[in-house]
Write a protein that holds these residues in place. Sequence first.
Motif, mmCIF file in Angstrom:
data_model
loop_
_atom_site.group_PDB
_atom_site.id
_atom_site.type_symbol
_atom_site.label_atom_id
_atom_site.label_comp_id
_atom_site.label_asym_id
_atom_site.label_seq_id
_atom_site.Cartn_x
_atom_site.Cartn_y
_atom_site.Cartn_z
ATOM 1 N N SER A 161 0.887 -1.218 0.127
ATOM 2 C CA SER A 161 -0.152 0.085 -0.005
ATOM 3 C C SER A 161 0.664 1.313 0.199
ATOM 4 O O SER A 161 2.014 1.250 0.676
ATOM 5 C CB SER A 161 -0.821 0.086 1.163
ATOM 6 N N VAL A 162 0.539 2.288 -0.879
ATOM 7 C CA VAL A 162 1.077 3.466 -0.927
ATOM 8 C C VAL A 162 0.299 4.284 -0.762
ATOM 9 O O VAL A 162 -0.923 4.630 -1.295
ATOM 10 C CB VAL A 162 1.819 3.795 -2.390
ATOM 11 N N LEU A 163 0.523 5.166 0.619
ATOM 12 C CA LEU A 163 -0.463 6.052 1.254
ATOM 13 C C LEU A 163 -0.334 7.516 0.231
ATOM 14 O O LEU A 163 0.722 7.771 -0.085
ATOM 15 C CB LEU A 163 -0.172 6.480 2.488
ATOM 16 N N ASP A 164 -1.319 8.274 0.189
ATOM 17 C CA ASP A 164 -1.418 9.543 -0.623
ATOM 18 C C ASP A 164 -0.819 10.669 0.533
ATOM 19 O O ASP A 164 -1.384 11.397 0.827
ATOM 20 C CB ASP A 164 -3.048 9.866 -1.000
ATOM 21 N N VAL A 165 0.520 10.402 0.820
ATOM 22 C CA VAL A 165 1.371 11.362 1.626
ATOM 23 C C VAL A 165 2.476 11.529 0.948
ATOM 24 O O VAL A 165 2.811 10.903 -0.143
ATOM 25 C CB VAL A 165 1.317 11.107 3.014
ATOM 26 N N THR A 166 3.292 12.169 1.547
ATOM 27 C CA THR A 166 4.684 12.549 0.932
ATOM 28 C C THR A 166 5.520 11.425 0.953
ATOM 29 O O THR A 166 5.409 10.320 1.452
ATOM 30 C CB THR A 166 5.293 13.788 1.634
ATOM 31 N N VAL A 167 6.597 11.461 0.041
ATOM 32 C CA VAL A 167 7.615 10.458 0.022
ATOM 33 C C VAL A 167 8.219 10.135 1.263
ATOM 34 O O VAL A 167 8.458 8.867 1.893
ATOM 35 C CB VAL A 167 8.595 10.747 -1.220
ATOM 36 N N ALA A 168 8.603 11.114 1.794
ATOM 37 C CA ALA A 168 9.289 10.797 3.460
ATOM 38 C C ALA A 168 8.169 10.307 4.340
ATOM 39 O O ALA A 168 8.554 9.090 5.140
ATOM 40 C CB ALA A 168 9.722 12.458 3.974
ATOM 41 N N GLN A 169 6.994 10.736 4.214
ATOM 42 C CA GLN A 169 6.053 10.091 5.200
ATOM 43 C C GLN A 169 5.750 8.622 4.921
ATOM 44 O O GLN A 169 5.425 7.761 5.471
ATOM 45 C CB GLN A 169 4.659 10.826 5.279
ATOM 46 N N ASN A 170 5.802 8.619 3.623
ATOM 47 C CA ASN A 170 5.525 7.060 3.238
ATOM 48 C C ASN A 170 6.674 6.074 3.651
ATOM 49 O O ASN A 170 6.500 4.871 4.150
ATOM 50 C CB ASN A 170 5.336 6.917 1.492
ATOM 51 N N VAL A 171 7.810 6.482 3.589
ATOM 52 C CA VAL A 171 9.086 5.848 4.082
ATOM 53 C C VAL A 171 8.924 5.736 5.600
ATOM 54 O O VAL A 171 9.112 4.398 6.219
ATOM 55 C CB VAL A 171 10.325 6.444 3.842
ATOM 56 N N ALA A 172 8.605 6.713 6.487
ATOM 57 C CA ALA A 172 8.662 6.541 7.769
ATOM 58 C C ALA A 172 7.536 6.064 8.274
ATOM 59 O O ALA A 172 7.192 5.600 9.431
ATOM 60 C CB ALA A 172 8.828 8.081 8.302
ATOM 61 N N GLN A 173 6.357 5.921 7.536
ATOM 62 C CA GLN A 173 4.909 5.583 8.036
ATOM 63 C C GLN A 173 4.525 6.309 9.196
ATOM 64 O O GLN A 173 3.871 5.648 10.338
ATOM 65 C CB GLN A 173 5.049 4.023 8.270
ATOM 66 N N ARG A 174 4.532 7.751 9.248
ATOM 67 C CA ARG A 174 4.246 8.561 10.118
ATOM 68 C C ARG A 174 4.186 9.946 9.645
ATOM 69 O O ARG A 174 4.891 10.134 8.547
ATOM 70 C CB ARG A 174 5.052 8.583 11.276
ATOM 71 N N ILE A 175 3.206 10.841 10.415
ATOM 72 C CA ILE A 175 3.150 12.231 9.819
ATOM 73 C C ILE A 175 4.218 13.134 10.349
ATOM 74 O O ILE A 175 4.652 13.786 9.535
ATOM 75 C CB ILE A 175 1.557 12.547 10.165
ATOM 76 N N ASP A 176 4.325 12.901 11.760
ATOM 77 C CA ASP A 176 5.054 13.821 12.519
ATOM 78 C C ASP A 176 6.283 12.842 12.936
ATOM 79 O O ASP A 176 6.349 11.883 13.053
ATOM 80 C CB ASP A 176 4.453 14.386 13.423
ATOM 81 N N GLY A 177 7.656 13.721 13.398
ATOM 82 C CA GLY A 177 8.582 13.095 13.853
ATOM 83 C C GLY A 177 9.550 12.122 12.928
ATOM 84 O O GLY A 177 10.066 11.366 13.427
ATOM 85 N N VAL A 178 9.553 12.643 11.587
ATOM 86 C CA VAL A 178 10.158 11.827 10.629
ATOM 87 C C VAL A 178 11.552 12.111 10.832
ATOM 88 O O VAL A 178 12.080 13.441 10.799
ATOM 89 C CB VAL A 178 9.335 12.052 9.127
ATOM 90 N N ASP A 179 12.322 11.223 10.705
ATOM 91 C CA ASP A 179 13.808 11.307 10.760
ATOM 92 C C ASP A 179 14.571 11.361 9.363
ATOM 93 O O ASP A 179 14.602 10.496 8.426
ATOM 94 C CB ASP A 179 14.493 10.184 11.456
ATOM 95 N N ILE A 180 14.685 12.526 8.813
ATOM 96 C CA ILE A 180 14.822 12.870 7.280
ATOM 97 C C ILE A 180 15.926 12.194 7.062
ATOM 98 O O ILE A 180 16.288 11.533 5.934
ATOM 99 C CB ILE A 180 14.786 14.619 7.037
ATOM 100 N N GLU A 181 17.204 12.223 7.902
ATOM 101 C CA GLU A 181 18.292 11.875 7.574
ATOM 102 C C GLU A 181 18.010 10.171 7.391
ATOM 103 O O GLU A 181 18.954 9.525 6.399
ATOM 104 C CB GLU A 181 19.397 12.201 8.437
ATOM 105 N N ARG A 182 17.553 9.607 8.223
ATOM 106 C CA ARG A 182 17.231 7.958 8.019
ATOM 107 C C ARG A 182 16.496 7.695 6.758
ATOM 108 O O ARG A 182 16.552 6.639 6.208
ATOM 109 C CB ARG A 182 16.544 7.405 9.145
ATOM 110 N N VAL A 183 15.689 8.740 6.643
ATOM 111 C CA VAL A 183 14.819 8.237 5.118
ATOM 112 C C VAL A 183 15.578 8.432 4.080
ATOM 113 O O VAL A 183 15.584 7.648 3.037
ATOM 114 C CB VAL A 183 13.670 9.694 4.933
ATOM 115 N N ARG A 184 16.731 9.334 4.009
ATOM 116 C CA ARG A 184 17.642 9.496 2.769
ATOM 117 C C ARG A 184 18.390 8.371 2.752
ATOM 118 O O ARG A 184 18.621 7.930 1.831
ATOM 119 C CB ARG A 184 18.580 10.980 3.124
#
Length: 646
Positions: free
Chosen positions: A457-480
């Motif tokens: 499932s791909v949610l209709d949210v941003t790329v970063a939020q799809n990777v982190a599977q959360r809206i807030d508190g996304v670790d951008i460096e870990r996503v990268r």
Amino acid sequence: MTDQRNAEDSSGRVDGASARRNQRPRYGMLSNTAFMMAQAWRGRKSALAICLGTALSAATISILNLFVAPTVLTTIEEHASLTSLFAVIGLFVAGLMLANAVSAYCDTNKLFSYVEVRTSLLRLINEKDARTSYPNTLDAAFNEAESKATDSCSNNQAPTEAIWTTYSTLLADVIAFAAYLMVLSGLNGWLIALVVATTIVSYVVGLRLNGWGYRHRDEEERYVNRLYYLYRTATSRDYAKDIRVFGLRRWLDDLWNGTMRLYRGFLARREGMYLWANVVDVALTLMRNGVAYAYLLWIALSQGMSASRFLLYFTAVTGFTTWVAGILEQCSTLHRQSLDLSTLREFLAWPEPFAFDGGEPLPCDTAKTYEIRFEHVSFRYRPDGPEVLHDINLTIHPGEKVAIVGLNGAGKTTLVKLASGFLDPTEGRVLLNGFDIRRYDRRDYYALFSAVFQEYSVLDVTVAQNVAQRIDGVDIERVRWCLDKAGLTQDVAALPKGLDTPLGRAVYEDGVELSGGQTQRLMLARALYKGAPILLLDEPTAALDPIAEDDIYRKYAAMTDGRTSLFISHRLASTRFCDRILLMKDGRIVEEGTHESLLASGGGYAKLFDVQRKYYRSGGDSGQTDMDHGTAAMEKEGAGDDVSRG
């Protein structure tokens, strides 16, 4: 694949859960009323006040209207002063104005309170649907109950909202009925007995006839589900190309029209039963009115009574029969709504085969190693269906990379679902570090796994939020980092907003849709981000060409050192990096070993690998085409096994 077919076939199974659908409702009207009151008390208490206020104001208006004319006429007959007459009229006018004001206030504000109670029930349904045990999602009876429960909360006329109007109307009718009954108590008792008798007869007949819809609700749900499926298929972009290329519109129209004819026939039968209930009610009401009016005329002519008293009795009899009919109608309506509420509550109380909050806690420790062991595990999707897995004994050691290969229908995906706790064995046990996983809170057990399944499932949210599977508190460096390991860094950098680019177009007009290969890499990045101690990959690279797939698997070989990993793949060459390879056939593990040892043994694995290898050409599109032909040839080789199993 046969695993998927088995899962789909299980949606039509008839087991103990679906058998419950043919039983009488578990909850009666009193129980459902207490449930709704408790739901309002926890959610929107004003719903109770508005329901009571509506009933009391309506009953007050009816009672005042009953007494206003006879009281004014009595005042005139007694030759009271003009002041007294105006005082009597003023009191009634003030009472009616106050009651109408309360009624208007309740009518204006009831929508907000009633809607909030209904939406609170929708939240319970959604929570049940989202948190239920995975096997329930494969059960047709569960899905039908979910559909019916959702229908009972779908709009303002739905039972979970309309029932408040029924409550207030019924309460008003009962209060007015009691008041009118007190007025008529001075008349002959046999008249009251006649009313009671006809009321009981009408209620029993109405109860039986109006319950027809509930007793045949399974038939209705079949039609509704078919229509919904056809609508969803015909309007979904997922099927748009196939409908146009293969000319499926006429076929879909025929299916829709045929199902709609059957559904209309069902509705005609149901409404015919409801019509007979109304006919019986009207016949009994006419009989009551005729007898009551004849009795009053006889008293007036033979015994004499004042004009005010005759007017009071005549008005009371007219209203009394109205309240009797109203109570019967509201009782029938409440009964039908209660049947829908019973279905809703049955869904909310649907038994869970897995332990959740009541299970033993299982903290997720990424520094800890985990062993998964299968002890004589067998599994079937239906109680009367074929075994998909047969007496599996398998130990997946901590930190071991295990590949599971085999033809379609061998049982690979089912094995992974059992390991990850989505299914429980029909026989045998799945053990985590020596303990049966059924003892643990299943949600805690899920936390041990990062996974990429065939259906994602791909949610209709941003790329970063799809990777982190959360809206807030996304670790951008870990996503990268995860995107880089999955090979998506350049693709994401090319997007209009980079990591902040929204995916999908259902929510965002400027949303981007990734290709199949990009989506699978995104899923791999998501699994990496979670960082769970056990990794599951079920055909995660099916949309990639062999060269890209080999690159991904080599990266995973390096990234998963020290982590327990399970891989499913059709392309045997992609599993070279695994510590152990399991070849499955007909629900059994028939060979196991390293890639080299299995080739050296010259068994089934070596044969299948040779089938693929002779088609393989390295590099470019031709490599993709040849490899796909090799996979197809391998599956054709085992087609006889699939047919015999089917």
